[in-house]
Design an enzyme around this catalytic site. Structure first.
Site, PDB file in Angstrom:
ATOM      1  N   LYS A  68     -66.636  12.498   1.852  1.00  0.00           N
ATOM      2  CA  LYS A  68     -67.000  11.536   0.906  1.00  0.00           C
ATOM      3  C   LYS A  68     -65.973  10.201   1.403  1.00  0.00           C
ATOM      4  CE  LYS A  68     -69.962  11.667  -0.328  1.00  0.00           C
ATOM      5  NZ  LYS A  68     -71.292  11.655   0.521  1.00  0.00           N
ATOM      6  N   GLY A  70     -66.804   8.018   4.145  1.00  0.00           N
ATOM      7  CA  GLY A  70     -67.569   7.102   5.113  1.00  0.00           C
ATOM      8  C   GLY A  70     -67.978   7.881   6.433  1.00  0.00           C
ATOM      9  N   TRP A  73     -71.304   6.813   8.194  1.00  0.00           N
ATOM     10  CA  TRP A  73     -71.095   5.657   8.578  1.00  0.00           C
ATOM     11  C   TRP A  73     -70.602   5.658   9.990  1.00  0.00           C
ATOM     12  CZ3 TRP A  73     -67.537   1.170   6.653  1.00  0.00           C
ATOM     13  CH2 TRP A  73     -67.694   0.055   7.179  1.00  0.00           C
ATOM     14  N   HIS A 136     -65.553  18.608   9.064  1.00  0.00           N
ATOM     15  CA  HIS A 136     -64.666  18.339   7.943  1.00  0.00           C
ATOM     16  C   HIS A 136     -63.542  19.142   7.953  1.00  0.00           C
ATOM     17  CE1 HIS A 136     -67.214  15.623   5.877  1.00  0.00           C
ATOM     18  NE2 HIS A 136     -68.124  16.362   5.321  1.00  0.00           N
ATOM     19  N   SER A 166     -66.460   8.649  -5.428  1.00  0.00           N
ATOM     20  CA  SER A 166     -67.371   8.974  -4.752  1.00  0.00           C
ATOM     21  C   SER A 166     -67.803  10.288  -4.816  1.00  0.00           C
ATOM     22  CB  SER A 166     -67.132   8.504  -3.475  1.00  0.00           C
ATOM     23  OG  SER A 166     -68.303   8.667  -2.304  1.00  0.00           O
ATOM     24  N   TYR A 224     -61.361   3.905   5.692  1.00  0.00           N
ATOM     25  CA  TYR A 224     -62.538   3.300   5.341  1.00  0.00           C
ATOM     26  C   TYR A 224     -62.411   2.100   4.900  1.00  0.00           C
ATOM     27  CZ  TYR A 224     -66.836   2.653   2.645  1.00  0.00           C
ATOM     28  OH  TYR A 224     -67.875   2.245   2.017  1.00  0.00           O
ATOM     29  N   LYS A 292     -72.973   3.549  -2.938  1.00  0.00           N
ATOM     30  CA  LYS A 292     -72.599   2.043  -3.030  1.00  0.00           C
ATOM     31  C   LYS A 292     -71.702   1.699  -1.661  1.00  0.00           C
ATOM     32  CE  LYS A 292     -71.773   1.834  -7.116  1.00  0.00           C
ATOM     33  NZ  LYS A 292     -71.129   1.479  -8.647  1.00  0.00           N
TER      34      LYS A 292
END
Length: 329
Positions: A68, A70, A73, A136, A166, A224, A292
């Site tokens: 969590k 990013g 992305w 991860h 998040s 991030y 978001k």
């Protein structure tokens, strides 16, 4: 499953029985305290297989992250950079328009989760180069071949305040309908104790942070918030680090801007491939990978006492490392 695979599964079950356990945030599986991090029980076999079996190539790229922060992305950005010569982000056939970033940059923890590991290893060895993977897993627990090869790691983390919010929102979204939601206070207590997938969050960050200082040619450490504030600068930094910098002509032709636009949350979450369908064994709805993504949203959730408590933990765990985060309050 082969006899060898059956024996390996039994051995890993025996190891799991001896490890300290905590209930996971989703309450559908457990965390095992394995090699000083909280490994999801559903990924335990895969992490073991990954560590023992994966053979890195010097040309490999690894997108590493704390959950969590990013991840999706950065996966999209890295894939677009590495393949910028092959695919124009303006063309209709760009893979990101028809495939989720997690599918294009698969997690090691998913790749090595199956029973037929040797077939999977064969498939990996036959993949076109450069290969791009995600993980991860904390740095100390990565396979020796990754640490000792010349493959490159791009790591991203997020300030602990937004990271917590998040994670709490995400795990409540993906929980089974039969499981009650984890309250904010319950989740916060777990987070402050470092109990989260692949946590503690501070040791996860510090492992990659310290390696990025010791070997800046090996690990690129990203935050991030910094990537969000100046995406153009950091996309160029990632490209240079990976050994595929943009030419002046490419910059003048808007290649960087096109990559940024293609990989934006706004663009990706509106694509049909990311609005429907599921990903992974758990059947996570793809739309849940695109929250978001706002910086500073934690102020809408934190009480003064929560802010004080987490601030003290950040100071205690990170102050001597040189790693810090800007507070967006």
């Amino acid at each position: 499953m082969s006899p060898k695979g059956t024996q390996q599964a039994k051995d890993e079950d025996n190891i799991g029985l001896s490890l300290r356990k905590e209930n996971a945030w989703s309450d559908t599986y457990q965390f095992y305290l394995f090699e000083n991090f909280w490994c999801p029980s559903i990924h335990f076999q895969a992490v073991n297989n990954f560590k023992k079996e994966f053979q890195a190539k010097d040309t490999d790229f690894v997108v590493a992250s704390f959950p969590k922060s990013g991840t999706i992305w950065l996966k999209a950005i890295t894939f677009s950079i590495v393949n910028s010569q092959q695919f124009s982000s303006l063309e209709d056939h760009h893979p990101l328009l028809s495939s989720n970033p997690h599918e294009l940059v698969p997690f090691f923890e998913f790749i090595f989760g199956g029973d037929d590991i040797h077939s999977q290893i064969l498939c990996l060895s036959n993949m076109a180069e450069p290969r791009i993977f995600g993980t991860h897993t904390p740095f100390p627990s990565l396979p020796v071949s990754i640490k000792e090869s010349n493959c490159k790691i791009v790591y991203i983390c997020r300030n602990p305040f937004d990271n917590f919010v998040s994670a709490w929102n995400y795990f409540n979204k993906i929980k089974p309908t039969t499981v009650s939601e984890l309250t904010l206070d319950e989740a916060f207590e777990l987070y402050c104790n470092g109990i989260m997938e692949y946590g503690p969050w501070w040791s996860h960050m510090l492992g990659y942070w310290e390696e990025s200082i010791a070997r800046p040619d090996k690990v690129l450490f990203l935050k991030y918030d910094h990537l969000k504030e100046d995406t153009n600068f950091h996309v160029k930094s990632v490209a240079k680090f990976l050994g595929c910098p943009f030419t002046e002509e490419e910059e003048n032709n808007g290649v960087i801007e096109n990559i940024i636009k293609l990989c934006s949350f706004e663009k990706m979450k509106d694509l049909e491939v990311n609005r429907s369908g599921t990903y992974g064994k758990g059947g996570i709805e793809k739309k849940n990978f695109f929250p978001k993504g706002e910086s500073g949203d934690w102020v809408n959730y934190f009480s003064p006492s929560m802010t004080e408590k987490l601030s003290k933990i950040v100071e205690e765990k990170l102050s001597e490392s040189g790693l810090s985060f800007k507070m967006c309050s």
